[in-house]
Each structure stands twice: as C-alpha cells, then as structure tokens.
Design an enzyme around this catalytic site. Structure first.
Site, PDB file in Angstrom:
ATOM      1  N   SER A   1      13.920  -7.419   6.571  1.00 26.79           N
ATOM      2  CA  SER A   1      14.305  -7.234   7.959  1.00 26.79           C
ATOM      3  C   SER A   1      14.637  -5.758   8.184  1.00 26.79           C
ATOM      4  O   SER A   1      13.901  -4.876   7.752  1.00 26.79           O
ATOM      5  CB  SER A   1      15.488  -8.153   8.298  1.00 26.79           C
ATOM      6  OG  SER A   1      15.877  -8.012   9.639  1.00 26.79           O
TER       7      SER A   1
ATOM      8  N   LYS B   1      12.407  -8.177  14.558  1.00 29.10           N
ATOM      9  CA  LYS B   1      13.305  -8.353  13.414  1.00 29.10           C
ATOM     10  C   LYS B   1      14.448  -9.311  13.740  1.00 29.10           C
ATOM     11  O   LYS B   1      14.889 -10.079  12.876  1.00 29.10           O
ATOM     12  CB  LYS B   1      13.846  -6.998  12.959  1.00 29.10           C
ATOM     13  CG  LYS B   1      12.782  -6.072  12.372  1.00 29.10           C
ATOM     14  CD  LYS B   1      12.085  -6.686  11.170  1.00 29.10           C
ATOM     15  CE  LYS B   1      11.114  -5.725  10.509  1.00 29.10           C
ATOM     16  NZ  LYS B   1      10.433  -6.315   9.330  1.00 29.10           N
TER      17      LYS B   1
ATOM     18  N   TYR C   1      10.130  -3.640  18.253  1.00 25.17           N
ATOM     19  CA  TYR C   1      10.361  -3.736  16.810  1.00 25.17           C
ATOM     20  C   TYR C   1      11.674  -4.472  16.540  1.00 25.17           C
ATOM     21  O   TYR C   1      11.736  -5.388  15.712  1.00 25.17           O
ATOM     22  CB  TYR C   1      10.391  -2.346  16.191  1.00 25.17           C
ATOM     23  CG  TYR C   1      10.661  -2.338  14.700  1.00 25.17           C
ATOM     24  CD1 TYR C   1       9.635  -2.592  13.792  1.00 25.17           C
ATOM     25  CD2 TYR C   1      11.940  -2.094  14.201  1.00 25.17           C
ATOM     26  CE1 TYR C   1       9.875  -2.600  12.423  1.00 25.17           C
ATOM     27  CE2 TYR C   1      12.191  -2.099  12.846  1.00 25.17           C
ATOM     28  CZ  TYR C   1      11.161  -2.350  11.954  1.00 25.17           C
ATOM     29  OH  TYR C   1      11.405  -2.364  10.610  1.00 25.17           O
TER      30      TYR C   1
ATOM     31  N   SER D   1       0.811  -1.219   0.000  1.00 27.62           N
ATOM     32  CA  SER D   1       0.000   0.000   0.000  1.00 27.62           C
ATOM     33  C   SER D   1       0.843   1.267   0.000  1.00 27.62           C
ATOM     34  O   SER D   1       0.368   2.334  -0.404  1.00 27.62           O
ATOM     35  CB  SER D   1      -0.956   0.017   1.200  1.00 27.62           C
ATOM     36  OG  SER D   1      -0.233  -0.056   2.412  1.00 27.62           O
TER      37      SER D   1
END
Length: 263
Positions: free
Chosen positions: A125, A143, A139, A7
């Site tokens: 990543s 990852k 976050y 998007s």
C-alpha cells in the site's frame, strides 16, 4: 513466493533480498525479457491487468514449485494532476493496476492457498492508503481501496490458514515516484498549486529511503507475527500515529505544508 512488478524499485529490491535470504522467488514483470537478471529469481511474464497472464503465471509457479506460500502484490502505477482534470481512461488504467491487478492475483492464488491450508498475501500500500494527497487523489483513492479490500479479505480467509497484511511505504526513491505520470489534460486554474506540489513531491522523493530499506521491512513483516498494517519506516509510523491521534486541523495543516500548499 510470487512477487509482481519486479522490473525496478521496491519489487526488484524485495525479490533480490528474499532470494538472498533463501526463499524460492518467482518474479513477475510485464516484459521480463527487458528486465536485468536478479540473482536467484525466476522471472516470468505477468501483466496484472490481464486475467490470462495472471492465471498462467500462477499455474506456472504451482507446476514448478507445487505450492505458493507467499504472494507480494507490488505492481503499481502513479498519476499526478488535479482530480478535475483526470480522464475516465486515466482513472481506469490506474485502478486496473493498483486495485484490480492485486485482486486478480489474489483470486488466482487463493484456491491453492485454501487447499494447502496456509498462505500469506502481502499487499504493498502506501501512507496514501490512510492519508489524502492533493494532486494525487486517484493514486491515494486506489490505495485506500486496497486497504479496505485487504482487511475485509483477511477476515474471510483466516479460517483457511491464510492471512493478508499491508506494507505502507512513505515516499521512496524509485522511478514510480520520480517519473510519475501526469494527467494529460491541464487546467490553468490549478497550474501554480500543481507546480508547487510537484516541486515538494520531488524533494520528498529525493530524500526518500532506498527501495532496499522497504524490502527489509517486507521481510520483517513476513517473518513476524501477524499484524494487518506495517508502516515501512519511522516517518510512515509517525504519520500513521498522527493520523490516528492528532487533531484533524493539525493533520490537515501538515498535509498542505508537505505538498507545498498555503494553509
């Protein structure tokens, strides 16, 4: 190929670049009817948090194209705030997209890839997949987990002709970084440090590369020989080198400086 999270940002730029390069591209988005058309890209509904949508999207691509040669797990969300202030719901929501979302897609495409005896899974990543980040701990941990999962999976599937790689962008000028969600709970004890870190992050994002540059690196990684990790630009390559070879104290000091914290 199938790309998630098209998007905006890296996903949108990558889908457009791959379609322009001649690949047949299917792009997944949670609300495809709200996404601006991308030339040469067939948009479909795909929320990686929902098992049924993932299965339906993969079945749709297989029905239309007969095979899936490449999957790019790009969909992701961010969260900024003290680890101590994070709620279970916020933590679960972030991991449900960044880690379990990628896992759902990989599990859905692997049967077809094993059957056709070929395939490539590209997991997006971050430099925070190998470095810590104050106030971005959740976050970064998602990852780090994605990197461990990807490297382990590559050992399992290469005997079927399937490989897995990681692309590691640094700060990129995208809405993901610019409009990163903050933890709902606030803790006054962290307020000053968090403010300094937010200012430092916004500065890094403003100076970050355009998503199209990361898209170019993804295409190079797809076309090149297999290598597990692909830092997306010169700064990411430098950070990877420093993480591996620089003294731990120097790396620690550099991280605190980057995020606006005192030594």
């Amino acid at each position: 190929m199938l790309i998630t999270g098209v998007s905006s940002g890296i996903g949108e730029a990558t889908a457009a670049a791959l379609a322009q390069a001649g690949y047949r591209v299917f792009g997944g988005a949670r609300t495809p009817f709200m996404v601006a058309p991308i030339a040469g890209v067939e948009l479909l509904e795909l929320d990686v948090r929902k098992d049924e949508q993932v299965r339906r999207a993969v079945d749709f691509v297989l029905e239309k194209a007969g095979r899936i040669d490449i999957v790019i797990n790009n969909a992701g969300v961010s969260l900024i705030g003290p680890v101590e202030a994070s709620s279970d719901a916020e933590t679960q929501a972030l991991f449900d997209t960044n880690l379990f979302g990628a896992l759902r897609v990989m599990r859905a495409v692997l049967p077809a890839m094993r059957q056709q005896k070929s395939g490539l899974i590209v997991n997006i990543s971050s430099v925070l997949g190998f470095l810590p980040a104050p106030f971005m701990g959740l976050y970064a941990s998602s990852k780090h987990a994605l990197e461990g999962l990807s490297e382990s999976l590559d050992h399992e599937v290469r005997g079927f002709g399937v490989r897995v790689i990681l692309v590691q962008p640094n700060f990129t000028n995208t809405r993901l970084d610019t409009n990163a969600q903050q933890t709902q709970a606030g803790l006054p004890a962290y307020a000053d440090m968090l403010s300094q870190t937010l200012a430092a992050v916004q500065k890094q994002v403003a100076a970050g590369e355009a998503p199209s540059r990361v898209a170019g690196k993804i295409i190079s990684a797809i076309r090149g020989g297999h290598r597990m990790r692909h830092p997306a630009n010169s700064s990411a390559r430098l950070l990877a080198f420093l993480r591996r070879f620089a003294p731990a104290g120097a790396v620690d000091k550099g991280i605190r400086s980057t995020f606006g914290l005192k030594p």
